[in-house]
Enzyme design. Structure first.
Site, PDB file in Angstrom:
ATOM      1  N   GLY A  48      32.026  38.913  41.275  1.00 17.47           N
ATOM      2  CA  GLY A  48      31.333  39.977  40.712  1.00 17.47           C
ATOM      3  C   GLY A  48      30.892  39.363  39.337  1.00 17.47           C
ATOM      4  CD  GLN A  53      31.367  39.482  33.371  1.00 16.22           C
ATOM      5  OE1 GLN A  53      31.088  39.912  34.474  1.00 16.22           O
ATOM      6  NE2 GLN A  53      32.540  38.619  33.345  1.00 16.22           N
ATOM      7  CB  CYS A  95      37.848  38.980  33.841  1.00 20.80           C
ATOM      8  SG  CYS A  95      35.996  39.329  33.082  1.00 20.80           S
ATOM      9  CG  LEU A  96      33.729  34.757  36.428  1.00 21.44           C
ATOM     10  CD1 LEU A  96      32.360  34.890  37.111  1.00 21.44           C
ATOM     11  CD2 LEU A  96      34.791  33.700  37.068  1.00 21.44           C
ATOM     12  CG  HIS A 137      36.615  43.739  37.014  1.00 23.28           C
ATOM     13  ND1 HIS A 137      37.833  43.132  36.755  1.00 23.28           N
ATOM     14  CD2 HIS A 137      35.806  43.090  36.412  1.00 23.28           C
ATOM     15  CE1 HIS A 137      37.620  42.179  35.811  1.00 23.28           C
ATOM     16  NE2 HIS A 137      36.473  42.034  35.647  1.00 23.28           N
ATOM     17  CD  GLU A 138      32.313  42.477  38.165  1.00 31.25           C
ATOM     18  OE1 GLU A 138      31.574  42.254  36.883  1.00 31.25           O
ATOM     19  OE2 GLU A 138      33.180  41.581  38.519  1.00 31.25           O
ATOM     20  CG  HIS A 141      32.440  43.409  32.815  1.00 27.89           C
ATOM     21  ND1 HIS A 141      33.210  42.868  31.756  1.00 27.89           N
ATOM     22  CD2 HIS A 141      32.881  43.039  33.802  1.00 27.89           C
ATOM     23  CE1 HIS A 141      33.822  41.773  32.183  1.00 27.89           C
ATOM     24  NE2 HIS A 141      34.088  42.053  33.316  1.00 27.89           N
TER      25      HIS A 141
HETATM   26 NI    NI Z   1      35.012  40.847  34.779  1.00 27.33          NI
END
Ligand code: NI
Length: 173
Positions: A48, A53, A95-96, A137-138, A141
């Site tokens: 995701g 991000q 998380c990226l 989670h997404e 953000h």
């Molecule tokens: Ni994330």
């Protein structure tokens, strides 16, 4: 394959900001941005990615859990959680934007997410399991919330300090 985009890493104030709704006037930009977000997510690799991000402060998320390794891309424009179960599930998240950091996060086990697609059509997803956690989670953000914000201050600060140190070490002097 579209060009990838740089992923913002913690600490970065843009990851803590609230994203703005996607409007009709954003449509032309989205036709370029969305394929690049998918390319960035697949390459990372991740399941995701939220527009903030990659430095775009819009309420836009791409997801692909690759069920049975088959690409199953989902684009969520202006997504919102309209229902959540009282039952919760704890699973490990990463998380990226916080590379190499993982921690157990507790969230509602099931959620209903309402969103638009790129054509402006409305959809609802009833999600459970990994998809439910990934969507929550997404969507977090989009409100400047990271998975570490769900942890105890002690655990959160341990991870954030580690990342700040790594970032300092990587930056040219
Ligand atoms: Ni994330």
């Amino acid at each position: 394959m579209s060009d990838t985009l740089p992923i913002l890493l913690v600490p970065d104030a843009r990851l803590k900001a609230r994203a703005r709704p996607v409007l009709a006037e954003h449509a032309p930009a989205l036709s370029d941005l969305v394929p690049r977000m998918f390319a960035t997510m697949y390459r990372a690799p991740g399941i995701g990615l939220a527009a903030p991000q990659v430095g775009v402060p819009l309420r836009l998320v791409v997801v692909d859990l690759l069920p049975e390794e088959k690409p199953t891309p989902i684009v969520l424009v202006n997504p919102e959680i309209v229902a959540a179960s009282e039952e919760t599930t704890t699973r490990e998240e990463g998380c990226l934007s916080l590379p190499g950091q993982y921690a157990d996060v507790t969230r509602p086990s099931r959620v209903r997410v309402r969103h638009l697609d790129l054509a402006g059509a409305a959809h609802e997803i009833d999600a459970e399991g990994l998809l439910a956690a990934c969507l929550q989670h997404e969507l977090d953000h989009l409100d400047g919330v990271l998975f570490v914000d769900h942890l105890s201050p002690l655990k959160r600060n341990m991870i954030l300090r580690r990342l700040a140190k790594e970032k300092r070490l990587k930056e040219p002097q």
